[in-house]
Motif scaffolding. Structure first.
Motif, PDB file in Angstrom:
ATOM      1  N   LEU A 141       0.831  -1.190   0.000  1.00  0.00           N
ATOM      2  CA  LEU A 141       0.000   0.000   0.000  1.00  0.00           C
ATOM      3  C   LEU A 141       0.872   1.249   0.000  1.00  0.00           C
ATOM      4  O   LEU A 141       1.854   1.336   0.732  1.00  0.00           O
ATOM      5  CB  LEU A 141      -0.928   0.015   1.212  1.00  0.00           C
ATOM      6  CG  LEU A 141      -1.889  -1.173   1.329  1.00  0.00           C
ATOM      7  CD1 LEU A 141      -2.676  -1.089   2.624  1.00  0.00           C
ATOM      8  CD2 LEU A 141      -2.829  -1.197   0.142  1.00  0.00           C
ATOM      9  N   MET A 142       0.488   2.197  -0.796  1.00  0.00           N
ATOM     10  CA  MET A 142       1.201   3.471  -0.864  1.00  0.00           C
ATOM     11  C   MET A 142       0.393   4.501  -0.067  1.00  0.00           C
ATOM     12  O   MET A 142      -0.817   4.580  -0.217  1.00  0.00           O
ATOM     13  CB  MET A 142       1.313   3.948  -2.316  1.00  0.00           C
ATOM     14  CG  MET A 142       2.052   3.018  -3.227  1.00  0.00           C
ATOM     15  SD  MET A 142       3.806   3.300  -3.329  1.00  0.00           S
ATOM     16  CE  MET A 142       3.950   5.013  -3.656  1.00  0.00           C
ATOM     17  N   THR A 143       1.075   5.230   0.768  1.00  0.00           N
ATOM     18  CA  THR A 143       0.438   6.300   1.507  1.00  0.00           C
ATOM     19  C   THR A 143       1.004   7.628   1.039  1.00  0.00           C
ATOM     20  O   THR A 143       2.112   7.685   0.507  1.00  0.00           O
ATOM     21  CB  THR A 143       0.666   6.127   3.028  1.00  0.00           C
ATOM     22  OG1 THR A 143       2.071   6.157   3.277  1.00  0.00           O
ATOM     23  CG2 THR A 143       0.076   4.826   3.530  1.00  0.00           C
ATOM     24  N   PRO A 144       0.257   8.702   1.203  1.00  0.00           N
ATOM     25  CA  PRO A 144       0.744  10.013   0.716  1.00  0.00           C
ATOM     26  C   PRO A 144       2.072  10.453   1.324  1.00  0.00           C
ATOM     27  O   PRO A 144       2.835  11.171   0.699  1.00  0.00           O
ATOM     28  CB  PRO A 144      -0.364  10.981   1.142  1.00  0.00           C
ATOM     29  CG  PRO A 144      -1.573  10.145   1.342  1.00  0.00           C
ATOM     30  CD  PRO A 144      -1.087   8.789   1.774  1.00  0.00           C
ATOM     31  N   ASP A 145       2.406   9.977   2.518  1.00  0.00           N
ATOM     32  CA  ASP A 145       3.651  10.406   3.157  1.00  0.00           C
ATOM     33  C   ASP A 145       4.868   9.586   2.714  1.00  0.00           C
ATOM     34  O   ASP A 145       5.987   9.883   3.112  1.00  0.00           O
ATOM     35  CB  ASP A 145       3.522  10.322   4.689  1.00  0.00           C
ATOM     36  CG  ASP A 145       3.232   8.938   5.196  1.00  0.00           C
ATOM     37  OD1 ASP A 145       2.502   8.196   4.489  1.00  0.00           O
ATOM     38  OD2 ASP A 145       3.713   8.580   6.281  1.00  0.00           O
ATOM     39  N   LYS A 146       4.682   8.567   1.870  1.00  0.00           N
ATOM     40  CA  LYS A 146       5.822   7.734   1.422  1.00  0.00           C
ATOM     41  C   LYS A 146       5.919   7.727  -0.073  1.00  0.00           C
ATOM     42  O   LYS A 146       5.086   7.681  -0.833  1.00  0.00           O
ATOM     43  CB  LYS A 146       5.687   6.325   1.935  1.00  0.00           C
ATOM     44  CG  LYS A 146       5.839   6.264   3.435  1.00  0.00           C
ATOM     45  CD  LYS A 146       5.836   4.840   3.908  1.00  0.00           C
ATOM     46  CE  LYS A 146       5.984   4.810   5.420  1.00  0.00           C
ATOM     47  NZ  LYS A 146       6.045   3.522   5.959  1.00  0.00           N
TER      48      LYS A 146
END
Length: 146
Positions: A141-146
C-alpha cells in the motif's frame, strides 16, 4: 564504403523486418514468403523512389502486429502462414485464452461484490492467486507520506 551503404540505405532494418515477418508468420517456404513480402512492398510503392525510412516503418508495423498477437503471458504465437499450425492447436489456444478471460471476469465480479476495502483487498489476493496458480501474494500500500 560498405558500412556507409548499409547506413545510407537502412539495409539493416530491411533484414530485421524480413526476419521479424518470417518469425511472426513462420512460413513453410521462407524464400517464397520473403519474395512475396518484397514484391508487395515494391508494388505498393508504385513509381515512388526508395526511401530509407520505409524499412523502419515496416519494422514498427511488424512489431506492433506481434504485440497484438501476444497472449496474456507475453508469448507471441505468430500467425503461422503456410499451414504451419493446426486448427485443433489454434482452437486449444483460443479456448485457453477464453478460460483466462472468464476467470478474470469472475474475479472482477467477486471483487466488486464488497464495499469494504480490506475485504476487497483479501478477495483481490485470493483471485489473483487462483488465476496465476500461485500459493501466495503480497500487496503493498502506498500512503501520501511515502
Amino acid at each position: 564504403e560498405a558500412s556507409e551503404y548499409l547506413a545510407r540505405t537502412n539495409f539493416k532494418s530491411i533484414v530485421e523486418w524480413i526476419t521479424a515477418e518470417c518469425i511472426l508468420n513462420r512460413p513453410d517456404d521462407p524464400l517464397g514468403f520473403c519474395f512475396q513480402l518484397l514484391e508487395a512492398k515494391i508494388d505498393a510503392r508504385g513509381d515512388t523512389a526508395y526511401a530509407p525510412e520505409q524499412p523502419t516503418e515496416y519494422v514498427r508495423a511488424c512489431y506492433a502486429e506481434a504485440s497484438n498477437l501476444a497472449d496474456e503471458h507475453g508469448v507471441i504465437h505468430g500467425k503461422v502462414a503456410g499451414g504451419g499450425g493446426s486448427i485443433m492447436g489454434m482452437a486449444q489456444a483460443t479456448a485457453a485464452r477464453l478460460g483466462v478471460f472468464e476467470r478474470l471476469v469472475k474475479a472482477s465480479r467477486a471483487i466488486s461484490e464488497t464495499l469494504d476495502p480490506y475485504e476487497a483487498t483479501s478477495v483481490i489476493v485470493q483471485e489473483t492467486c487462483a488465476i496465476m496458480n500461485a500459493d501466495r501474494a503480497s500487496v503493498f500500500l502506498m500512503t501520501p507520506d511515502k
